[in-house]
Design an enzyme around this catalytic site. Sequence first.
Site, PDB file in Angstrom:
ATOM      1  N   ASN A  96      34.785  24.939  38.655  1.00  0.00           N
ATOM      2  CA  ASN A  96      34.231  24.874  40.011  1.00  0.00           C
ATOM      3  C   ASN A  96      35.426  24.832  40.952  1.00  0.00           C
ATOM      4  O   ASN A  96      36.348  24.055  40.738  1.00  0.00           O
ATOM      5  CB  ASN A  96      33.384  23.579  40.079  1.00  0.00           C
ATOM      6  CG  ASN A  96      32.909  23.258  41.466  1.00  0.00           C
ATOM      7  OD1 ASN A  96      33.018  24.072  42.370  1.00  0.00           O
ATOM      8  ND2 ASN A  96      32.376  22.066  41.623  1.00  0.00           N
ATOM      9  N   LYS A 139      18.070  25.040  61.242  1.00  0.00           N
ATOM     10  CA  LYS A 139      17.027  24.779  60.230  1.00  0.00           C
ATOM     11  C   LYS A 139      16.178  26.022  60.020  1.00  0.00           C
ATOM     12  O   LYS A 139      15.925  26.420  58.898  1.00  0.00           O
ATOM     13  CB  LYS A 139      16.104  23.632  60.650  1.00  0.00           C
ATOM     14  CG  LYS A 139      16.600  22.220  60.525  1.00  0.00           C
ATOM     15  CD  LYS A 139      16.869  21.714  59.151  1.00  0.00           C
ATOM     16  CE  LYS A 139      18.240  22.090  58.710  1.00  0.00           C
ATOM     17  NZ  LYS A 139      19.347  21.241  58.891  1.00  0.00           N
ATOM     18  N   GLU A 192      18.160  28.983  58.306  1.00  0.00           N
ATOM     19  CA  GLU A 192      18.597  28.823  56.919  1.00  0.00           C
ATOM     20  C   GLU A 192      17.455  28.862  55.917  1.00  0.00           C
ATOM     21  O   GLU A 192      17.639  29.309  54.796  1.00  0.00           O
ATOM     22  CB  GLU A 192      19.471  27.578  56.719  1.00  0.00           C
ATOM     23  CG  GLU A 192      18.806  26.262  56.910  1.00  0.00           C
ATOM     24  CD  GLU A 192      19.764  25.088  56.794  1.00  0.00           C
ATOM     25  OE1 GLU A 192      20.689  25.141  55.978  1.00  0.00           O
ATOM     26  OE2 GLU A 192      19.578  24.098  57.516  1.00  0.00           O
ATOM     27  N   HIS A 220      22.876  34.025  81.350  1.00  0.00           N
ATOM     28  CA  HIS A 220      24.213  34.623  81.457  1.00  0.00           C
ATOM     29  C   HIS A 220      24.445  35.694  80.397  1.00  0.00           C
ATOM     30  O   HIS A 220      25.586  35.981  80.052  1.00  0.00           O
ATOM     31  CB  HIS A 220      25.277  33.526  81.380  1.00  0.00           C
ATOM     32  CG  HIS A 220      25.201  32.570  82.541  1.00  0.00           C
ATOM     33  ND1 HIS A 220      25.543  32.946  83.816  1.00  0.00           N
ATOM     34  CD2 HIS A 220      24.759  31.296  82.621  1.00  0.00           C
ATOM     35  CE1 HIS A 220      25.341  31.919  84.642  1.00  0.00           C
ATOM     36  NE2 HIS A 220      24.857  30.911  83.941  1.00  0.00           N
TER      37      HIS A 220
HETATM   38  C1  F6R Z   1      22.364  22.606  56.942  1.00  0.00           C
HETATM   39  C2  F6R Z   1      23.340  21.895  56.149  1.00  0.00           C
HETATM   40  C3  F6R Z   1      24.759  22.244  56.327  1.00  0.00           C
HETATM   41  C4  F6R Z   1      25.650  21.020  56.140  1.00  0.00           C
HETATM   42  C5  F6R Z   1      27.125  21.437  56.130  1.00  0.00           C
HETATM   43  C6  F6R Z   1      28.045  20.234  56.021  1.00  0.00           C
HETATM   44  O1  F6R Z   1      21.067  22.154  56.692  1.00  0.00           O
HETATM   45  O2  F6R Z   1      23.006  21.074  55.342  1.00  0.00           O
HETATM   46  O3  F6R Z   1      24.990  22.850  57.551  1.00  0.00           O
HETATM   47  O4  F6R Z   1      25.395  20.111  57.166  1.00  0.00           O
HETATM   48  O5  F6R Z   1      27.361  22.287  55.057  1.00  0.00           O
HETATM   49  O6  F6R Z   1      27.778  19.514  54.878  1.00  0.00           O
HETATM   50  P1  F6R Z   1      28.181  17.991  54.751  1.00  0.00           P
HETATM   51  O7  F6R Z   1      27.380  17.228  55.738  1.00  0.00           O
HETATM   52  O8  F6R Z   1      27.848  17.644  53.334  1.00  0.00           O
HETATM   53  O9  F6R Z   1      29.642  17.916  55.043  1.00  0.00           O
END
Ligand code: F6R
Length: 600
Positions: free
Chosen positions: A99, A481, A484, A500
Site C-alpha cells: 500500500n 456530498k 461524490e 459574476h
Molecule cells: C468526502 C470525504 C473526503 C475527506 C477527505 C479528507 O465525503 O470524506 O473529502 O474529507 O478525503 O479525509 P480526512 O478527513 O480523513 O483527512
Amino acid sequence: MCGIVGYIGNNDAKEILLRGLEKLEYRGYDSAGIAVISENGVQLFKEKGRIASLREVVDPNVECTCGIGHTRWATHGPPSKTNAHPHQSSSARFTLVHNGVIENYESLKREYLQGVQLVSETDTEIIVHLVELFMKEELSVEAAFRKTLSLLKGSYATALLDNEDSDRIYVGKNKSPLLVGLGDGVNVVASDALAMLQVTDRFVELMDEEIVIVTRDSVTIKTLDGIVIHREPYIAELDASDIEKGTYPHYMLKEIDEQPLVVRNIISKYQDDNGNVVLEEDIREAMKAADRIYIIAAGTSYHAGLVGKQLIEKLANKPVETHIASEFLYNMPLVSENPLFIFISQSGETADSRGVLVNVKKKGYKALTITNVPGSTLSREADYTLHTFAGPEIAVASTKAYTAQMAILALLAVDTAKNSGIEFDFDPIQELSIVATAMETLCDQKEAFEKIAREYLTVTRNCFFIGRSADYYVCLEGALKLKEISYIQAEGFAGGELKHGTIALIEEGTPVIALATHEHVNLSIRGNVKEVAARGAYPCIISMEGLHEESDRFVIPAVHEYLTPLVSVIPLQLIAYYAALHRGCDVDKPRNLAKSVTVE
Ligand code: F6R
C-alpha cells in the site's frame, strides 16, 4: 485506499483474510487478492472488482493457516486482475502486497531489474523482484527485505511471504499506516484495526522505516538497520458492533442518523462536573500562545475548517487561515511569528495533510490534530490531539465526522476565548444540546428530503447550492456530498458570486438549492434566489425557523447562529443520499473514491 491484512495462526487463513478485506472495503478499492501458504506452496487468488468476486475464485478446499491479502485502489496501471496484488517474484518464491507509492520505482527498475520480466504495470512489483535479487547476495530473507526497503523512496506498508517458510510474514512500513495485532498463538497484520477485530483487540503500532517479523508466537520489530525495538501494545477501543450496519440499508444513512448521538457524546467527553468545557492544559496554552492559527485539511474536513475559522475568529478573536492541504506547500503564506497548526482529518491518515505536518514539524511549529482516529499518523506526529469521538465512519462520504469536527472546533473556540479572558454570551454545552435535538428532528423527517431529491435531482445533470456566510461553507459540503455519491455535477457558491459568471449555466429547470439560516444575509440570499429563478432555475429554499417564508421548501429548527452548519448540513446529506439512491448508485462505495487517501 488500499488495505492490507495478514494472518498467521492455526485457523483457516483464507476465510480470516477475506473477512478482514471485507472490513477494509469501506476504504475504497477496485481489485483484491489473497495469497496463502498451503501444503503445495503459495496459492494466489486475485480478482478485479469486489471482494464478493474474489470469494468466488478462492478455492474453498485449500488448507492454510498463514497468508496475506490486499485491496487495491489503482495508482500505477488500471484496475485489472494482473495489476491486483499480491505480486510474485520471477521464481514465485516471494509474494508481496503493498500500500503506498514507490516514487523511485522507474530508477530502481533501470538500475537493478534490467533482465527481469515484469508482469504488471504497478510500482509494487519491483519490491518483490528486488527481494529475490538480493537473496542472490546470500543474504537472509530478512536482510534482503531490509535492504530492499532501504532503497525505496515514497510510502509503503507491505507484507511478504516466503514460499520456503510457512512460519513467517515479513512486514515493513513507511508513511502508510500498518498495525500488527497480537493473539494467543496467532498474530495478524492490518492497515486498520477494524479488519482484525475478529481475531484480537491488542495491537502494536509501527513507526516509519520499521520492519516486523511476525510468527505465530512472536512479533519482532526492527529498524531497517536490524536493531530490535520494544514497543508496548495498546487495546483498540473499538466495538465490533460499531462497524455493522444493523438494520440500515447503508452505512451512510446510519452515520447521518448517529449525528445527534455523536454531538451528545462530545458534550459528555469534553465537559466537567460543573458543565464547563475541559480541554487538556497544554492545548489551552498552545491556543493562547498562538498569534495566528493555520487550519490544514482536505475535502469535507477542509469544509469543517472553514466553519472553524469563523468560530475561532468570532469567539476567541484570534486570526485564522484555513488551507487546502495539497496546495499549502506550494502556496505557503508568510507564516506568523508564533503560529499553531491545526490538522483536521477524520482518518488521521490523509497523505496531503501529513505532507504539511512533516514540513511544519521540521520548522519547529506546534501542531494539533483533530481526528476521529487517535492512534493515527496525524495524531501521533502532532504535539496534541483532540478526538472527535464519532465512532468508526465506514461510508466513504463523510457525514458524522464533519459535524463532530465542527462541534470540537466550537468547543476549542469557546475554551480559547475563556482562557484569554474574552467575554461572550454563548454556552456551548447548552447550545450543542439544542443542536443535537434539532438534528434528531431533521433525521425524523427523511421523507421530506427523499421527496426533494426525487423532484429536483432524479434526471438533472447539474445542481447548484448557494448560501452566504457560514451557509456558503455548508453549500460547498452539500455540493461535495451530492457529486461524490450521485455523480451529479454540483457546485457550492457564495450567493453573491453566481452572477459574476456561473449564472450563465442556469437554464430552464436547473436545480438551485439555497440555504437561508442567517439573519444578516437572509434578504440578500433570497435576492439571489430571485435572480436565478428569473432565468429559469428551479429553486429550493431551506431556511431556519424565525427567518422562513411561506414558499420555503423546508424549515430547520432554530439553533444558535454560530452552530447552524451542524444542522443545515443534514438536509443536504439526506438529499444527496436519496439522489444517489434514486439514480441507482452505490451509496457507501462511490466509484473512484477511497475513504482514507494515503497517497499524495
Ligand atoms: C468526502 C470525504 C473526503 C475527506 C477527505 C479528507 O465525503 O470524506 O473529502 O474529507 O478525503 O479525509 P480526512 O478527513 O480523513 O483527512
